[in-house]
Design an enzyme around this catalytic site. Structure first.
Site, PDB file in Angstrom:
ATOM      1  N   THR A 283     -17.666  -5.692   1.136  1.00  0.00           N
ATOM      2  CA  THR A 283     -18.285  -4.478   0.589  1.00  0.00           C
ATOM      3  C   THR A 283     -19.761  -4.719   0.298  1.00  0.00           C
ATOM      4  O   THR A 283     -20.595  -3.850   0.544  1.00  0.00           O
ATOM      5  CB  THR A 283     -17.545  -4.033  -0.687  1.00  0.00           C
ATOM      6  OG1 THR A 283     -16.184  -3.778  -0.353  1.00  0.00           O
ATOM      7  CG2 THR A 283     -18.156  -2.787  -1.279  1.00  0.00           C
TER       8      THR A 283
ATOM      9  N   GLU B 216       9.741   3.283   7.799  1.00  0.00           N
ATOM     10  CA  GLU B 216       9.543   1.836   7.889  1.00  0.00           C
ATOM     11  C   GLU B 216       9.923   1.434   9.311  1.00  0.00           C
ATOM     12  O   GLU B 216      10.521   2.218  10.052  1.00  0.00           O
ATOM     13  CB  GLU B 216      10.421   1.109   6.873  1.00  0.00           C
ATOM     14  CG  GLU B 216       9.743   0.880   5.519  1.00  0.00           C
ATOM     15  CD  GLU B 216       8.491  -0.007   5.643  1.00  0.00           C
ATOM     16  OE1 GLU B 216       8.581  -1.053   6.323  1.00  0.00           O
ATOM     17  OE2 GLU B 216       7.446   0.364   5.085  1.00  0.00           O
TER      18      GLU B 216
ATOM     19  N   MET C 143       0.833  -1.201   0.000  1.00  0.00           N
ATOM     20  CA  MET C 143       0.000   0.000   0.000  1.00  0.00           C
ATOM     21  C   MET C 143       0.872   1.256   0.000  1.00  0.00           C
ATOM     22  O   MET C 143       0.589   2.221  -0.701  1.00  0.00           O
ATOM     23  CB  MET C 143      -0.880   0.039   1.253  1.00  0.00           C
ATOM     24  CG  MET C 143      -1.779  -1.144   1.415  1.00  0.00           C
ATOM     25  SD  MET C 143      -3.036  -1.139   0.142  1.00  0.00           S
ATOM     26  CE  MET C 143      -4.188  -2.292   0.855  1.00  0.00           C
TER      27      MET C 143
ATOM     28  N   GLY D  53      -5.859   4.061   7.282  1.00  0.00           N
ATOM     29  CA  GLY D  53      -6.503   3.086   6.403  1.00  0.00           C
ATOM     30  C   GLY D  53      -6.302   1.660   6.865  1.00  0.00           C
ATOM     31  O   GLY D  53      -6.822   0.729   6.245  1.00  0.00           O
ATOM     32  N   THR D  54      -5.566   1.483   7.948  1.00  0.00           N
ATOM     33  CA  THR D  54      -5.301   0.143   8.465  1.00  0.00           C
ATOM     34  C   THR D  54      -6.601  -0.504   8.950  1.00  0.00           C
ATOM     35  O   THR D  54      -7.400   0.168   9.603  1.00  0.00           O
ATOM     36  CB  THR D  54      -4.306   0.223   9.634  1.00  0.00           C
ATOM     37  OG1 THR D  54      -3.176   0.980   9.214  1.00  0.00           O
ATOM     38  CG2 THR D  54      -3.870  -1.160  10.095  1.00  0.00           C
TER      39      THR D  54
ATOM     40  N   LYS E 116     -11.193 -15.637  -4.402  1.00  0.00           N
ATOM     41  CA  LYS E 116     -11.824 -15.095  -3.183  1.00  0.00           C
ATOM     42  C   LYS E 116     -12.549 -16.218  -2.444  1.00  0.00           C
ATOM     43  O   LYS E 116     -13.293 -16.988  -3.049  1.00  0.00           O
ATOM     44  CB  LYS E 116     -12.797 -13.974  -3.546  1.00  0.00           C
ATOM     45  CG  LYS E 116     -13.370 -13.276  -2.323  1.00  0.00           C
ATOM     46  CD  LYS E 116     -14.027 -11.954  -2.704  1.00  0.00           C
ATOM     47  CE  LYS E 116     -14.694 -11.291  -1.515  1.00  0.00           C
ATOM     48  NZ  LYS E 116     -13.747 -10.952  -0.443  1.00  0.00           N
TER      49      LYS E 116
ATOM     50  N   HIS F  67     -16.365 -11.290  -7.966  1.00  0.00           N
ATOM     51  CA  HIS F  67     -14.937 -11.197  -7.678  1.00  0.00           C
ATOM     52  C   HIS F  67     -14.191 -12.353  -8.350  1.00  0.00           C
ATOM     53  O   HIS F  67     -14.787 -13.330  -8.780  1.00  0.00           O
ATOM     54  CB  HIS F  67     -14.671 -11.241  -6.162  1.00  0.00           C
ATOM     55  CG  HIS F  67     -14.964  -9.937  -5.478  1.00  0.00           C
ATOM     56  ND1 HIS F  67     -16.238  -9.613  -5.047  1.00  0.00           N
ATOM     57  CD2 HIS F  67     -14.168  -8.879  -5.159  1.00  0.00           C
ATOM     58  CE1 HIS F  67     -16.200  -8.408  -4.488  1.00  0.00           C
ATOM     59  NE2 HIS F  67     -14.968  -7.942  -4.540  1.00  0.00           N
ATOM     60  N   HIS F  68     -12.876 -12.227  -8.367  1.00  0.00           N
ATOM     61  CA  HIS F  68     -11.971 -13.230  -8.933  1.00  0.00           C
ATOM     62  C   HIS F  68     -12.136 -14.620  -8.294  1.00  0.00           C
ATOM     63  O   HIS F  68     -12.654 -14.745  -7.179  1.00  0.00           O
ATOM     64  CB  HIS F  68     -10.527 -12.767  -8.754  1.00  0.00           C
ATOM     65  CG  HIS F  68     -10.224 -12.368  -7.344  1.00  0.00           C
ATOM     66  ND1 HIS F  68      -9.844 -13.274  -6.385  1.00  0.00           N
ATOM     67  CD2 HIS F  68     -10.286 -11.164  -6.720  1.00  0.00           C
ATOM     68  CE1 HIS F  68      -9.667 -12.658  -5.230  1.00  0.00           C
ATOM     69  NE2 HIS F  68      -9.943 -11.358  -5.411  1.00  0.00           N
TER      70      HIS F  68
END
Ligand SMILES: NC(=O)c1ccc[n+]([C@@H]2O[C@H](COP(=O)([O-])OP(=O)(O)OC[C@H]3O[C@@H](n4cnc5c(N)ncnc54)[C@H](OP(=O)(O)O)[C@@H]3O)[C@@H](O)[C@H]2O)c1
Lengths: 266, 266
Positions: free
Chosen positions: B165, B33, B12, B97-98, B158, B154-155
């Site tokens: 969502t 980091e 990310m 955003g974690t 998953k 989805h792919h």
């Protein structure tokens, strides 16, 4: 409330006759058809599939305005200039559902709105008008980093493009971005068109089938796409919405009104 | 605007560094980091696959906060809790955003938000947040005559269904209607289902290929239907939202904000 219908023999016109007759508090004051057309003199109710209502389809829009509190006009574009001149002359309120008219008729609409209450209603479906609200919001939040395209499908008999409905969608996209649609609309793509210019609003038109129509606004970003779509399968919704607009506009002062105002969505 | 990226060497973090470097009006002013990371001392830009930016990856978060206007954090729950504390102490707004914060870590974020502005979101995508907001609003506006269905694809890799969502969209729709999702969710249909129960919110799941993630919320009533669609195209989609949050945070009073606040969706 006395409601007259211009173009009462059309697909929407006949549905309007039925809707007005079925709606409590509304009284059908008559209907017009194309002068010289086969329907003139036929009973307005009968031609709409009802029992006779004792009113003959007329070719005199002025007389019908004089006998009505409000007119719902779903005739055809060549008649719009005349109808708007009559609205200005008589002060009769009009729900203008006719679409596909040119700049001269648009000017006549705007002039008539000085003397009569006019609801300019290129699409009278409540859902569709809510869709416009959604589109304007989405367009405003996403901005022009997302390429906006409008894909529009209508029944095969619609003789012009883009339809009034499609233009409404594109206008909502433009309004969300705070731009003028005429400056950014891209209506035709054919041959070597080069890369997509930034900021344009592209329109693609599909035609087919008898009744179903659909609109899709697409906002394509680099990493994601947002779409909002609307489909309708029954023109009766247009008649319902138009009668709601007629009831809303009676008693309003002269001005131009939109369906979004009618539905409280402005 | 000077932006610092904690965890700038993560998947990310590297995407964020690229997005910030490319954005007008934004500048990368530092990256950190964890101590012992092999990336320490490397160029922040180069390690993200860009031209060198002349800034070395450090391990001193406090120094980073001192040098920037806003910090973006997509790291690990314990690190985010610490960063929230630093944000409060140094009055530098934070974008968190974690995901997967434990109760005490979440409390650290909330405590910090009493002293500084923090945007926290499990999903930073502008489009997904737009969909969440508009789904709640539309569900409230259109009422019970509209059947709500949520379709996702989805792919093939998953492992859970419906997607997080899709469930969030279901909760938004339920909230708009003033009901609990659990009471109305219809997650499976198989065999003799009987007619659709009024008020249900249905889910349908598709899996295949490498589809990054597509969600459609359908509002269907008689003769018409509205759909709102989101399609993720790349995994960088969250970075655009994080950038918008960074620009929006400028000058905001202390508080814990959501992406819906950032997007002005109330
Ligand atoms: N606002 C909306 O929501 C909405 C929805 C659907 C359609 N529309 C628009 O509404 C209009 C009518 O649609 P439609 O599908 O009902 O079309 P249609 O079936 O062709 O109906 C039009 C009717 O108007 C009649 N007409 C033509 N000239 C006239 C005149 N001077 N005075 C009175 N009547 C006249 C036509 O008669 P002849 O057949 O003898 O020519 C026909 O019966 C079109 O402009 C269409 O684009 C608007």
């Amino acid at each position: 409330m006395k409601i007259g219908i211009f173009g009462c023999g059309g697909v929407v016109g006949r549905l309007l006759v039925r809707e007005v007759v079925a709606t409590e508090g509304c009284e059908l004051s008559g209907g017009t058809g194309r002068p010289g057309g086969a329907l003139i003199g036929v009973d307005v109710g009968e031609q709409a599939g009802l029992e006779p209502v004792g009113l003959a389809v007329s070719d005199d829009p002025r007389a019908l305005m004089a006998a009505s509190d409000v007119i719902i006009d779903f005739s055809l574009a060549p008649a719009t200039v005349q109808h708007m001149l009559l609205a200005a002359e008589t002060g009769c309120a009009v729900v203008l559902g006719t679409t596909g008219f040119g700049a001269d008729a648009q000017a006549a609409v705007d002039r008539a709105a000085a003397d009569a209450a006019i609801v300019e209603a290129p699409n009278t479906s409540p859902n569709f008008n809510y869709l416009l609200v959604l589109i304007e919001r989405i367009s405003g939040v996403l901005g022009d980093e997302y390429d906006a395209e409008v894909l529009s499908m209508a029944e095969r008999r619609l003789p012009f493009a883009p339809s009034g409905t499609t233009i409404e969608v594109a206008k909502a996209v433009a309004a969300g971005r705070g731009v003028n649609l005429d400056d950014v609309i891209e209506k035709v793509r054919d041959g070597v068109i080069g890369p997509r210019p930034p900021g344009v609003i592209g329109i693609a038109i599909v035609r087919g089938g008898r009744i179903a129509g659909g609109q899709r606004a697409i906002f394509a970003g680099d990493d994601e796409v947002v779409e909002v779509a609307y489909r309708s399968t029954d023109p009766a919704i247009y008649a319902k919405g138009a009668v709601a607009a007629a009831r809303w506009v009676v008693g309003k002062p002269p001005a131009k009104y939109s369906m979004r105002e009618v539905f409280g969505l402005a | 605007m000077k932006i610092g990226v904690v965890g700038c060497g993560g998947r990310m973090g590297r995407i964020l560094v690229s997005a910030i470097a490319a954005a007008e009006g934004c500048e990368i002013a530092g990256g950190t980091e964890a101590p012992l990371s092999p990336l320490l001392g490397q160029d922040v830009g180069a390690q993200a696959g860009l031209a060198p930016l002349g800034i070395a990856v450090g391990d001193d978060a406090q120094a980073l906060f001192r040098a920037v206007d806003v910090v973006v954090d997509f790291t690990a729950p314990d690190a985010t809790a610490r960063h929230a504390g630093l944000a409060a102490e140094m009055s530098v707004p934070l974008i968190a955003g974690t995901t997967g914060l434990a109760a005490n870590e979440q409390k650290a974020v909330e405590d910090a938000a009493r002293k500084v502005a923090i945007v926290q979101a499990a999903n930073m995508s502008v489009g997904v947040n737009l969909l969440l907001g508009l789904t709640e609003e539309t569900a409230a506006r259109l009422g019970d005559d509209y059947d709500i269905e949520i379709l996702e694809m989805h792919h093939r890799h998953k492992v859970d269904a419906p997607s997080g969502t899709a469930l969030a969209l279901g909760r938004a729709a339920a909230k708009g209607r003033g009901v609990e999702l659990d009471a109305v969710a219809k997650r499976v249909r198989d065999g003799h289902t009987g007619p659709r129960r009024a008020g249900d919110i249905g889910f349908a799941t598709l899996r295949g290929g490498d589809v990054a993630g597509e969600h459609t919320v359908i509002f269907a009533t008689e003769a018409s239907r509205i759909e709102i669609v989101h399609k993720a195209i790349s995994r960088s989609v969250f970075a655009g939202g994080a950038l918008r949050a960074a620009l929006w945070l400028d000058g905001k009073p202390p508080g814990l904000y959501s992406m819906r606040d950032v997007l002005g969706l109330g």
